[in-house]
Design an enzyme around this catalytic site. Structure first.
Site, PDB file in Angstrom:
ATOM      1  N   ASP A 157       9.233   2.859  -0.247  1.00 31.34           N
ATOM      2  CA  ASP A 157       8.179   3.453   0.565  1.00 31.34           C
ATOM      3  C   ASP A 157       8.390   2.992   1.997  1.00 31.34           C
ATOM      4  OD1 ASP A 157       5.971   4.311   1.901  1.00 31.34           O
ATOM      5  OD2 ASP A 157       4.496   3.515   0.464  1.00 31.34           O
ATOM      6  N   LYS A 173       4.362   8.592   9.152  1.00 28.84           N
ATOM      7  CA  LYS A 173       4.113   7.918  10.428  1.00 28.84           C
ATOM      8  C   LYS A 173       5.101   8.348  11.534  1.00 28.84           C
ATOM      9  CE  LYS A 173       1.070   4.515   8.532  1.00 28.84           C
ATOM     10  NZ  LYS A 173       1.078   4.005   7.173  1.00 28.84           N
ATOM     11  N   TYR A 196       0.856  -1.188   0.000  1.00 28.38           N
ATOM     12  CA  TYR A 196       0.000   0.000   0.000  1.00 28.38           C
ATOM     13  C   TYR A 196       0.885   1.228   0.000  1.00 28.38           C
ATOM     14  CZ  TYR A 196      -3.406   3.473   1.657  1.00 28.38           C
ATOM     15  OH  TYR A 196      -4.212   4.594   1.804  1.00 28.38           O
TER      16      TYR A 196
END
Ligand SMILES: *Cc1c(COP(=O)(O)O)cnc(C)c1O
Length: 431
Positions: free
Chosen positions: A242, A270, A147
Site C-alpha cells: 500500500d 495521494k 491504515y
C-alpha cells in the site's frame, strides 16, 4: 487548554456541525485528538495556506501528501483549467487515462498494468478483492497501525490472542467481515513466520505500508519486507504494497525501489492525483488480467480516470521528475527534523525525528519507534501542547500524534528555518 485566537473559524465550525457530523468530512480534520478549533482554509499557495481569519500557516500536511510540488503550482493549475474547459467527465475513455497509466507503469516497473480509481480506499479494497479472486482464498494479513482506507475488512485491530483473528475498529463492521483478517505486529518477523507456518496456504494476501505513515512515520526494516516477500512467494500469497502515501513520496520509485522489493500489487493515491481524486492499483499483468471486463473480478467507477483529475495527476508526475527533485525534498525534510530535534534537546525535552524522502515523523520519545506500541508510548500531552504552540506561531502540523508530516518542493531552507525558530520558542514554553 488551547490559545486559539479564532473568530471566523469558530463561527464556521459551529455552523458546520449543524449540517455535517462533527463539522468535517474526514474525522482527523476535527482536531478531536488535540482539542481546539479546526482551521477553515480559504486558499493555499506554495508551502502556505490561509485560514478564514486570514492567518497564514506553513503547511506540513500538504493535503496529507498530494501537494508535493507545493500548493497551487502554476503548471498544475494550468493543466486543470485546460482539461476543465473541455468538459468535466464523460463516462467514456480518454487519451489522458492512457498517458497516466503508461507513466505509472514506466515509473514503477512492478506495475505492468494499472486501473485508475478515485480514492486510496477504493484502490486497496479492489486490490484485496483481486488477491482473493485470483487465489481463491479468503484470509488476509495486515499489520497493527497500518491504515489502508476504510473498507470493512481492513477496519480491524488485533484479536486478544496471538494469531487469532481481529476485532472491528468501527461500529457497523460485522464480525463476519473481519473474521478473515489476521492482524500482526509491524516489523515482527517471527510472528509473520508463525502465521504462514500455521495457515500460509489459506492466506490470499499480505497488505502492508512499506513505509508506514499512519502511525506517525515508522519504517519497515529491510529484513521484515524481505521475509514477507519470501513467504508470499513460497505460499502463493499476493503481496500488496500500500503505497497510497509513500508512493512518489519517499522517492520517484516509491518504497519498492527504496527497499529493492517487488510486490505483486501496489495501491497508489495521494501524489498521483496532485490534489484531485485519483488513486490506482496495479501490478503483475497476469493478476490484473483477472479484472473485469476481461476477468471475473468486478470493480468500476463513474468518475474513475476523470479527465480533470488525471490532468492534475499527470502534471504533478511530470514535475516530480525534474532533476534533483527528490534530493531537495529529502534535504528539506531532514533539515526540519534535525532542526526540531536540536531545538527540543536545547529545551531538555525527550524528542527525536526521522525522515524518508519527503515524509517525516517526530516523536516525543527517547528513541525512534519501530512498532505501533512504541509510537503510542510517546508523550501525547506534550505533543498536543507543541501542536497548539506551533499553530499559534503560524505552523500547521498534523493535528494528531500518530500522523506523518509532509514537505513540498516549495519548503525552502528559509521556510524550514522559520519553522525551527518558532519551534525553539514553543519548546521553551512547554519544556
Ligand atoms: C490515505 C491512505 C489510504 C486511503 O486513501 P483515501 O484516498 O483517503 O481513501 C490508504 N492507504 C494509505 C497508506 C493511506 O495513507
Amino acid at each position: 487548554m488551547t490559545t486559539d485566537s479564532t473568530s471566523k473559524n469558530e463561527i464556521l465550525f459551529a455552523r458546520a456541525q449543524q449540517s455535517t457530523p462533527g463539522g468535517v468530512n474526514s474525522p482527523v480534520r476535527a482536531f478531536r485528538s488535540v482539542g481546539g478549533t479546526p482551521r477553515f482554509i480559504t486558499r493555499a499557495e506554495g508551502p502556505y495556506f490561509w485560514d478564514a481569519d486570514g492567518k497564514r500557516y506553513i503547511d506540513y500536511i500538504g493535503s496529507w501528501g498530494p501537494a508535493i510540488v507545493g500548493h497551487a503550482h502554476p503548471q498544475v493549475i494550468k493543466a486543470v483549467q485546460a482539461a476543465a474547459a473541455n468538459g468535466l467527465s464523460f463516462g467514456a475513455p480518454t487519451e489522458g487515462e492512457i498517458e497516466i497509466a503508461e507513466e505509472i507503469c514506466r515509473l514503477l516497473p512492478s506495475i505492468e498494468q494499472v486501473r485508475l480509481v478515485s480514492s486510496g480506499t477504493e484502490a486497496t479494497m479492489s486490490a484485496l478483492r483481486l488477491a482473493r479472486g485470483a487465489t481463491g482464498r479468503d484470509k488476509i494479513v495486515k499489520f497493527e497501525g497500518c491504515y489502508h482506507g476504510h473498507a470493512d475488512s481492513l477496519l480491524v485491530k488485533a484479536g486478544s490472542g496471538l494469531l487469532t483473528f481481529g476485532n472491528p475498529t468501527s461500529a457497523g463492521v460485522p464480525e463476519d467481515f473481519v473474521k478473515h483478517t489476521l492482524v500482526l505486529d509491524y516489523n515482527n518477523i517471527p510472528q509473520l513466520e508463525d502465521a504462514f507456518a500455521s495457515m500460509g496456504d489459506t492466506i490470499a494476501c499480505v497488505i502492508v505500508e512499506p513505509v508506514a505513515g499512519n502511525m506517525n512515520l515508522i519504517r519497515a526494516t529491510p529484513e521484515f519486507l524481505q521475509r514477507m516477500r519470501e513467504l508470499c512467494t513460497e505460499y502463493g500469497t499476493v503481496l500488496i504494497f500500500d503505497e497510497v502515501m509513500c508512493g512518489f513520496r519517499v522517492g520517484l520509485g516509491g518504497a519498492q525501489e527504496l527497499y529493492g522489493i517487488t510486490p505483486d500489487l501496489t495501491a497508489l493515491g495521494k501524489v498521483i492525483g496532485g490534489g484531485l481524486p485519483v488513486a490506482a492499483f496495479g501490478g503483475r499483468a497476469d493478476l490484473m488480467q483477472k479484472m473485469a471486463p476481461i476477468g471475473p473480478v468486478y470493480q468500476a467507477g463513474t468518475l474513475s480516470g476523470n479527465p480533470v483529475a488525471v490532468a492534475a495527476g499527470m502534471s504533478t508526475l511530470k514535475l516530480i521528475q525534474e532533476p534533483g527533485f527528490y534530493e531537495r525534498l529529502g534535504a528539506a525534510a531532514q533539515r526540519l527534523v534535525d532542526g526540531l530535534t536540536e531545538a527540543a534537546t536545547e529545551a531538555g525535552i525527550p524528542f527525536c525525528g526521522d525522515a524518508v524522502g519527503g515524509m517525516f515523523g517526530f516523536y516525543f520519545n527517547h528513541d525512534i519507534p519501530s512498532t505501533y506500541g512504541q509510537m503510542m508510548a510517546g508523550d501525547k500531552e506534550r505533543f498536543n501542547r507543541f501542536f497548539h504552540g506551533m499553530l499559534d506561531e503560524g505552523v500547521y502540523f498534523a493535528p494528531a500524534m500518530f500522523e506523518a508530516g509532509f514537505v513540498s518542493a516549495q519548503h525552502t531552507d528559509a521556510v524550514i528555518d522559520e519553522t525551527v525558530e518558532a519551534a525553539r520558542r514553543v519548546f521553551k514554553r512547554i519544556g
